[in-house]
Design a protein around this motif. Structure first.
Motif, short mmCIF file in Angstrom:
data_model
loop_
_atom_site.label_atom_id
_atom_site.label_comp_id
_atom_site.label_asym_id
_atom_site.label_seq_id
_atom_site.Cartn_x
_atom_site.Cartn_y
_atom_site.Cartn_z
N ALA A 1 0.83 -1.21 0.00
CA ALA A 1 0.00 0.00 0.00
C ALA A 1 0.87 1.26 0.00
N ASP A 2 0.34 2.34 -0.59
CA ASP A 2 1.05 3.62 -0.57
C ASP A 2 0.62 4.46 0.63
N ILE A 3 -0.67 4.40 0.92
CA ILE A 3 -1.15 5.22 2.04
C ILE A 3 -2.12 4.45 2.93
N GLU B 1 -2.66 15.73 -3.96
CA GLU B 1 -2.63 17.19 -3.77
C GLU B 1 -1.80 17.60 -2.56
N ASN B 2 -1.65 16.71 -1.61
CA ASN B 2 -0.90 17.05 -0.40
C ASN B 2 0.50 16.45 -0.39
N GLY B 3 0.95 16.00 -1.56
CA GLY B 3 2.35 15.62 -1.73
C GLY B 3 2.74 14.26 -1.20
N LEU B 4 1.78 13.41 -0.86
CA LEU B 4 2.14 12.07 -0.38
C LEU B 4 2.43 11.11 -1.53
N ILE B 5 1.84 11.39 -2.69
CA ILE B 5 2.01 10.52 -3.85
C ILE B 5 2.39 11.39 -5.04
N ASN C 1 -16.05 1.08 7.61
CA ASN C 1 -15.27 1.70 6.55
C ASN C 1 -16.21 2.58 5.73
N CYS C 2 -15.70 3.41 4.84
CA CYS C 2 -16.58 4.18 3.95
C CYS C 2 -15.96 4.27 2.57
N GLY C 3 -16.65 3.65 1.61
CA GLY C 3 -16.15 3.61 0.23
C GLY C 3 -16.39 4.91 -0.52
N ASN C 4 -17.30 5.76 -0.03
CA ASN C 4 -17.50 7.04 -0.70
C ASN C 4 -16.40 8.02 -0.33
N ILE C 5 -16.16 8.16 0.97
CA ILE C 5 -15.06 9.05 1.41
C ILE C 5 -13.73 8.55 0.84
N LEU C 6 -13.61 7.23 0.68
CA LEU C 6 -12.41 6.63 0.05
C LEU C 6 -12.11 7.27 -1.31
N ALA C 7 -13.16 7.64 -2.06
CA ALA C 7 -12.94 8.19 -3.41
C ALA C 7 -12.11 9.48 -3.39
N GLY C 8 -12.15 10.22 -2.28
CA GLY C 8 -11.37 11.46 -2.20
C GLY C 8 -9.96 11.25 -1.67
N VAL C 9 -9.68 10.04 -1.20
CA VAL C 9 -8.39 9.80 -0.53
C VAL C 9 -7.21 9.88 -1.51
N GLY C 10 -7.37 9.29 -2.68
CA GLY C 10 -6.29 9.33 -3.69
C GLY C 10 -6.01 10.77 -4.11
N PRO C 11 -7.04 11.53 -4.54
CA PRO C 11 -6.81 12.94 -4.89
C PRO C 11 -6.16 13.73 -3.75
N TRP C 12 -6.63 13.52 -2.51
CA TRP C 12 -6.05 14.26 -1.37
C TRP C 12 -4.56 13.91 -1.22
#
Ligand code: NQM
Length: 375
Positions: free
Chosen positions: A82-84, A117-121, A103-114
Motif C-alpha cells: 500500500a502507498d497510504i 494534492e498534499n504531496g504524499l504521492i 469503513n466508507c467507500g464514498n469518502i475513500l474516493a477522495g483519498v487518492g486525490p487528497w
C-alpha cells in the motif's frame, strides 16, 4: 476593495484540513500528523470541528446528516502492498461519539486525490495509481486518479447518481474485502438466516449488511427515504432484528455501532438488477453506500441468498468471468463490476470494481476552541 488573505490572529486552534466530496458523501480530510496522537483528544477535536453533538452541527462544518459528518485521516503507509493508510471516522451528529468500526467507500474516493494534492504521492502520468490500505477493515483498494495536466483532474463526463452534474471518473478496485469486519463473507454460516419469522441474508463483502425483503414488511421497496424514516414501527422492527443478527454476525452488541446496515430489497423498477432502500442504520440513505452496494451485488450472485430470486441478473460479459450489476437506490442506480467464481461449493471473489467521482471543495484550516486542544 478585495479582501486580502492575511494570517488570522486568532486565539483558536487552527488545524490544516480539506473539505471534500467523496462520491455521495462529504467530510474533512486530515493528515494524521496534524491531529493529536491521543485518541480521546483526537475525537474531541473532530467533534468540535464538525460541531457535534448537535442536530444542526451549527458550530462546525458538519452537514447535520451522517453522510456529511465524516472524516478521513491519511498518512504514508509502511506496508509493502500500500502507498497510504486511510482511517475513516463517522462523527455522530447528535451524540459526542466518534466511531471507527465501519469503513466508507464514498469518502475513500477522495483519498487518492487528497494524497496527490498534499504531496504524499507523486503524479505518474495521465493516471496516478494510489494503493490504499483501509485501516478500519484492514483491506486494500486501488484508486486510479486522473492526473493529466500535472494536477488532479476533477472535471469530466462521468455522472454518479446522487451527485448533480458530471466529473472525472475515479475507478476503484477492491481486493480482499470479504469478511471485512465479520471475519467471513457469510458470518452466520449460511446464505439465508431466519429470525422472528423473517428471512434475511447477512453478508459482509466490504460492509456488513442484512438484506430483508421489502414485501415482508408490507412495503413495495419503492418508498421514499423520508416515508421510511417517518415509519417508527418499521424502524423499531428493523432495529430489533439488527441487534439480534449483529450478535450472530460476530459484531457483538451493535446498539451503538453503525453496522450492520439494514437493506430492504425488491424487484428492480428501472431496468437494473435489484432495488434497495438502506438504513445506515437509522437514517435512510438517499442513495446507497459503496461497500454496501458491493455486498448487495455479491448477495445477488449467491445461490440460496434471499436476493438471488429477486435479482434480474445481467448477461455475462464476453470474458465470461465479470458481471456488471446495477443496484437501484432512491436517487438512481450504482454500477458494480463483480467477478465471482464458484468451485466445489467454495466462493472465490476475484474482484469488485466501480466508479466514483470526488472533488476538493475547500482547503485551509479548520478552527476549534483552543481549550479543546491547547497550543
Ligand atoms: O458503504 C454510508 C456512504 C456510506 C458508506 C453508510 C459507504 C460504504 O454512502 O462504503 O460509502 O452506509 O454509512 O458514504
Amino acid at each position: 476593495m478585495p479582501i486580502k488573505s492575511t494570517p488570522l490572529k486568532s486565539k483558536q486552534r487552527a488545524i490544516p484540513a480539506s473539505l471534500m466530496r467523496g462520491g455521495t458523501s462529504k467530510g474533512l480530510y486530515f493528515a494524521k500528523e496534524d491531529l493529536p496522537l491521543n485518541i480521546d483528544q483526537r475525537d474531541r477535536v473532530l467533534l468540535a470541528a464538525m460541531g457535534s453533538p448537535d442536530i444542526r452541527q451549527i458550530d462546525g462544518v458538519g452537514g447535520a446528516h451522517p453522510l456529511t459528518s465524516k472524516v478521513a485521516i491519511i498518512s504514508k503507509s509502511d506496508r509493502a502492498d500500500a502507498d497510504i493508510d486511510y482511517l475513516f471516522l463517522q462523527i455522530v451528529v447528535d451524540k459526542a461519539e466518534v466511531l471507527t468500526t465501519q469503513n466508507c467507500g464514498n469518502i475513500l474516493a477522495g483519498v487518492g486525490p487528497w494524497a496527490i494534492e498534499n504531496g504524499l504521492i507523486p503524479i505518474a502520468g495521465d493516471i496516478t495509481t494510489v494503493r490504499i490500505h483501509m485501516v478500519n477493515s484492514n483491506a486494500l483498494a486501488v484508486a486510479y486518479v486522473p492526473t493529466k495536466a500535472g494536477g488532479v483532474e476533477y472535471e469530466g463526463t462521468t455522472h454518479i447518481d446522487g451527485v448533480p452534474g458530471q466529473a472525472a471518473a475515479i475507478p476503484i478496485d477492491f481486493l480482499n474485502i470479504a469478511g471485512s469486519l465479520c471475519g467471513a463473507l457469510l458470518p452466520t454460516g449460511q446464505a439465508k438466516t431466519k429470525i422472528d419469522g423473517v428471512e434475511a441474508t447477512c453478508i459482509d463483502n466490504g460492509m456488513p449488511v442484512i438484506l430483508l425483503r421489502a414485501e415482508d414488511f408490507n412495503l413495495t421497496g419503492q418508498e421514499a427515504p423520508a416515508t421510511l424514516e417517518a415509519n417508527n414501527r418499521l424502524k423499531q422492527d428493523i432495529e430489533t432484528l439488527r441487534l439480534q443478527l449483529g450478535e450472530q454476525m460476530n459484531l457483538g452488541d451493535v446498539s451503538t455501532k453503525t453496522v450492520p446496515k439494514m437493506i430492504l430489497i425488491s424487484k428492480p423498477k428501472a431496468g437494473g438488477t435489484i432495488a434497495t432502500r438502506s438504513f445506515i442504520p437509522h437514517r435512510v440513505h438517499d442513495a446507497i453506500g459503496v461497500l454496501a452496494a458491493v455486498s448487495v451485488a455479491t448477495a445477488c450472485m449467491l445461490p440460496d441468498s434471499i436476493a438471488q430470486p429477486i435479482a434480474q441478473m445481467p448477461p455475462q460479459k464476453e470474458d465470461k468471468t465479470e458481471q456488471r450489476l446495477e443496484i437501484e437506490h432512491p436517487t438512481g442506480s450504482f454500477l458494480v463490476d463483480m467477478d465471482i467464481q464458484f468451485e466445489n461449493g467454495k466462493i472465490d471473489i476475484k474482484r469488485a470494481a466501480l466508479l466514483r467521482t470526488a472533488r476538493t471543495i475547500m482547503r485551509g484550516d479548520v478552527y476549534i476552541p483552543a481549550t479543546i486542544w491547547p497550543k
